[in-house]
Design an enzyme around this catalytic site. Structure first.
Site, PDB file in Angstrom:
ATOM      1  N   ASP A 117       0.803  -1.227   0.000  1.00 22.12           N
ATOM      2  CA  ASP A 117       0.000   0.000   0.000  1.00 22.12           C
ATOM      3  C   ASP A 117       0.833   1.273   0.000  1.00 22.12           C
ATOM      4  O   ASP A 117       0.409   2.293  -0.530  1.00 22.12           O
ATOM      5  CB  ASP A 117      -0.922   0.021   1.231  1.00 22.12           C
ATOM      6  N   ASP A 190      -2.647   5.688  -2.577  1.00 20.97           N
ATOM      7  CA  ASP A 190      -2.095   4.443  -2.049  1.00 20.97           C
ATOM      8  C   ASP A 190      -1.506   3.682  -3.229  1.00 20.97           C
ATOM      9  O   ASP A 190      -2.120   3.619  -4.309  1.00 20.97           O
ATOM     10  CB  ASP A 190      -3.196   3.585  -1.397  1.00 20.97           C
ATOM     11  N   HIS A 240      -8.044   0.415  -3.437  1.00 22.92           N
ATOM     12  CA  HIS A 240      -7.047  -0.527  -3.947  1.00 22.92           C
ATOM     13  C   HIS A 240      -7.623  -1.333  -5.116  1.00 22.92           C
ATOM     14  O   HIS A 240      -8.658  -1.979  -4.992  1.00 22.92           O
ATOM     15  CB  HIS A 240      -6.506  -1.445  -2.853  1.00 22.92           C
ATOM     16  N   CYS A 345      -1.241  -7.727  -1.748  1.00 22.02           N
ATOM     17  CA  CYS A 345      -1.159  -6.686  -0.708  1.00 22.02           C
ATOM     18  C   CYS A 345      -0.025  -6.954   0.282  1.00 22.02           C
ATOM     19  O   CYS A 345       0.638  -6.022   0.749  1.00 22.02           O
ATOM     20  CB  CYS A 345      -2.446  -6.650   0.095  1.00 22.02           C
TER      21      CYS A 345
HETATM   22  N1  NVA Z   1     -10.985  -2.931  -1.426  1.00 19.75           N
HETATM   23  C1  NVA Z   1     -10.885  -4.166  -2.141  1.00 19.75           C
HETATM   24  C2  NVA Z   1      -9.683  -4.963  -1.724  1.00 19.75           C
HETATM   25  C3  NVA Z   1      -8.442  -4.548  -2.360  1.00 19.75           C
HETATM   26  C4  NVA Z   1      -7.254  -5.387  -2.002  1.00 19.75           C
HETATM   27  C5  NVA Z   1     -12.088  -5.033  -1.891  1.00 19.75           C
HETATM   28  O1  NVA Z   1     -12.598  -4.998  -0.778  1.00 19.75           O
HETATM   29  O2  NVA Z   1     -12.501  -5.771  -2.779  1.00 19.75           O
END
Ligand code: NVA
Length: 358
Positions: A117, A190, A240, A345
């Site tokens: 991140d 990020d 992300h 991640c």
């Molecule tokens: N925010 C994303 C995860 C990213 C690693 C999700 O919850 O699907």
């Protein structure tokens, strides 16, 4: 279409040699060195309620308060899984580095389990992301010894230069770019909102933690040799991009069919790629996914033209990867997933064997 089948022939590309410690420009060349996070003393990040409501699963909102550690058994199991991942990578010849343990209870932080991140490795540069969350302002401290060492060995370190004291949360007003939980008052991004596709191409997204000036900040950091292209996944909770898109090699990617379609990717650098929908994840209740959707299943780590790391129980993902010509490597990781991320991640690739950029 530029899809290179995973036959292994691309491993013959020129290696930059041991003199350059940091060298990685895409998500798929053979992995030689990476950071694997540590779960020790992870805490639920205490962020503004609006941010938590925008990004975290509703049933867990109440946990994101100051001084609340993740349950000890989940952290212990997650640490065992991270150790297991490290051993597996080392057994395949990958040099593994770990962050130094930090007591997040004392610092009021979150974790060092998710090195992806905070840093974007591009070529021989490590770019520090000016993360939006204040709970992550001290996360760098876990990685400083490694960064010092990489700098001494010739890597370029680009600190974010953005003060965390300037919060960029919205106070009831709308962001110019949509209904995000942050405004544009300071650059925020990020690194996990971006993916490296090689040939000077980085794709990413605006999200609840990445704003427009953050994207400009990244563009400046990367300079004229790079193009940062924003994708537009249909994800109101966006934080992300690595559970929405997973490049497997040049010309081949898995996409999250709830958020992306090949049509949505038509006017992007992925327009001529083979795009395969990731399998719909199976319902799970334990260990809980405190911080993500079940699509964390597609947060894979590609080790090279043959091998991809997959959660040990994910038969559907293994079957799909086998159909695509890969050998999935099963690795238990469900407790790490509880803490907010999976293989992509929880790692930061430092060096992949391939053409040196530039
Ligand atoms: N925010 C994303 C995860 C990213 C690693 C999700 O919850 O699907």
């Amino acid at each position: 279409m530029r899809h290179h089948p995973p036959t292994g022939e691309r491993t013959t590309r020129r290696s930059p040699g041991p003199a350059i410690p940091v060298c990685s420009d895409n998500e798929w060349d053979p992995l030689e060195e990476c950071v694997v996070g540590t779960a020790r003393r992870s805490m639920f990040p205490a962020e503004d309620e609006r941010m938590i409501r925008a990004t975290m699963p509703r049933e867990h909102w109440h946990r994101f308060v100051a001084g609340n550690p993740f349950p000890a058994d989940i952290v212990d199991n997650a640490e065992r899984e991270l150790d297991g991942l490290s051993a597996l990578l080392e057994s395949r010849g990958v040099r593994v580095r770990r962050p130094r343990p930090v007591d997040w209870t004392e610092l009021g932080g979150y974790t060092a389990a998710m090195p992806r991140d905070g840093f974007l490795v591009v070529g021989d540069r490590i770019v520090e992301a000016p993360m939006a969350w204040r709970s992550r302002r001290d996360e760098l401290s876990a990685y400083l010894p490694l960064i010092r060492e990489y700098r001494q060995d010739g890597a370029t370190w680009l600190p974010s230069g953005v003060s965390h004291d300037s919060a960029c949360l919205l106070e009831g007003t709308a962001s110019p770019d949509g209904d995000w939980a942050i405004n544009d008052s300071r650059p925020a991004w990020d690194a996990a909102d971006f993916l490296r596709l090689g040939e000077g191409i980085v794709v990413g997204q605006l999200s609840h933690v990445t704003n427009r000036s953050g994207v400009e900040h990244l563009r400046e950091r990367l300079g004229p040799g790079y193009r940062v292209h924003l994708l537009e996944p249909d994800d109101p909770h966006a934080m992300h991009i690595d559970a929405s898109l997973c490049p497997l090699t040049e010309g081949l990617a898995l996409y999250n069919p709830d958020r992306l379609t090949p049509r949505r990717l038509r006017h992007t650098p992925l327009h001529d790629w083979r795009l395969v929908p990731a399998p719909v994840p199976k319902h799970r209740t334990w260990p809980p996914l405190y911080m993500t959707s079940p699509w964390i299943s597609m947060n894979l780590l590609v080790l090279g033209p043959e091998h991809v790391l997959v959660e040990a129980e994910d038969d559907d993902m293994c079957a799909l990867l086998e159909e695509l010509g890969y050998r999935p490597l099963r690795c238990p990781f469900r407790h790490v997933q509880s803490l907010g991320g999976s293989f992509h991640c929880a790692t930061l690739d430092i060096r992949r064997r391939g053409d040196r950029p530039g």
